[in-house]
Design an enzyme around this catalytic site. Sequence first.
Site, PDB file in Angstrom:
ATOM      1  N   ARG A  38       1.173  -1.253  -0.041  1.00 13.22           N
ATOM      2  CA  ARG A  38      -0.345   0.320   0.056  1.00 13.22           C
ATOM      3  C   ARG A  38       0.641   1.264  -0.168  1.00 13.22           C
ATOM      4  O   ARG A  38       1.399   1.511   1.080  1.00 13.22           O
ATOM      5  CB  ARG A  38      -0.883  -0.173   1.453  1.00 13.22           C
ATOM      6  CG  ARG A  38      -1.854   0.882   0.952  1.00 13.22           C
ATOM      7  CD  ARG A  38      -2.914   1.258   2.541  1.00 13.22           C
ATOM      8  NE  ARG A  38      -3.387   1.822   2.580  1.00 13.22           N
ATOM      9  CZ  ARG A  38      -3.786   3.675   3.014  1.00 13.22           C
ATOM     10  NH1 ARG A  38      -2.620   4.032   3.372  1.00 13.22           N
ATOM     11  NH2 ARG A  38      -4.845   4.256   2.803  1.00 13.22           N
ATOM     12  N   SER A 107     -13.056  -3.684   0.068  1.00 16.20           N
ATOM     13  CA  SER A 107     -13.885  -2.903   1.160  1.00 16.20           C
ATOM     14  C   SER A 107     -15.487  -3.371   1.198  1.00 16.20           C
ATOM     15  O   SER A 107     -16.171  -2.547   0.329  1.00 16.20           O
ATOM     16  CB  SER A 107     -14.030  -1.564   1.992  1.00 16.20           C
ATOM     17  OG  SER A 107     -12.342  -1.372   1.135  1.00 16.20           O
ATOM     18  N   LYS A 136      -6.583   4.987   8.461  1.00 16.61           N
ATOM     19  CA  LYS A 136      -7.921   5.757   8.138  1.00 16.61           C
ATOM     20  C   LYS A 136      -8.517   6.940   8.522  1.00 16.61           C
ATOM     21  O   LYS A 136      -9.453   5.565   9.290  1.00 16.61           O
ATOM     22  CB  LYS A 136      -8.340   4.793   7.504  1.00 16.61           C
ATOM     23  CG  LYS A 136      -8.274   3.776   5.788  1.00 16.61           C
ATOM     24  CD  LYS A 136      -8.850   3.619   5.035  1.00 16.61           C
ATOM     25  CE  LYS A 136      -7.946   2.723   3.890  1.00 16.61           C
ATOM     26  NZ  LYS A 136      -8.988   2.479   2.589  1.00 16.61           N
TER      27      LYS A 136
END
Length: 215
Positions: A38, A107, A136
């Site tokens: 990521r 997701s 997040k």
Amino acid sequence: MKLSSEAFRLYAVTAPAPNLLEQVRAAIDGGITMLQIREKNKTTQQLVQMARPILALCRTAGIACLLNDDVAAAKEIGADGVHVGQHDMGLLQARQILGENAIIGTSAHNIQEALRAQEQGADYLGCGAVFPSGTKTDATPLSAETLRDICRAVSIPVVVIGGIQAENATALSCTGIDGIAVVSAVFCQNDVKRAAQTMRRLADTVCGEERQHAT
């Protein structure tokens, strides 16, 4: 490459680091079962250059290596797949580009999103945030009840993410999940291998029960 639910047991998501290759090697030695690279601030070509040696490590270890969001980079290096969010490239488009053998996850924050993703051919779901997350900060908390409902409703693996640490992982027991996804619990620790070993033991404990699907 379609995988068993055990392949998602300890799903490690990288955090930017100058020694990331060494960190990934240590995490693999510690028992991670899947890796997602990521890197939100790299161009496709920068990601390609960085990801190639990491992909080679994962191939040698026999674990899947996915990229976050960047389908073009995944195709160029021959990664095992991608994870696309609800607001990223759609599952169907990613599948068209990467092919039927790619592992494509997305997701899901509720049953409706989970069922839609399964219908569109997702290979797994990433659900969260189950705890407050520094990765997040805008993520909406996912209740244990909703998580259990999602696990009952779908037949594909469910991986949870968001603020999971050694201190709180056991709270995920009896939810029906197939794996836990971690970032800081592994990659932000002084001893990455030992941290991965700890989280793997916890993942094996909390993901051990049989899934009961809704009818």
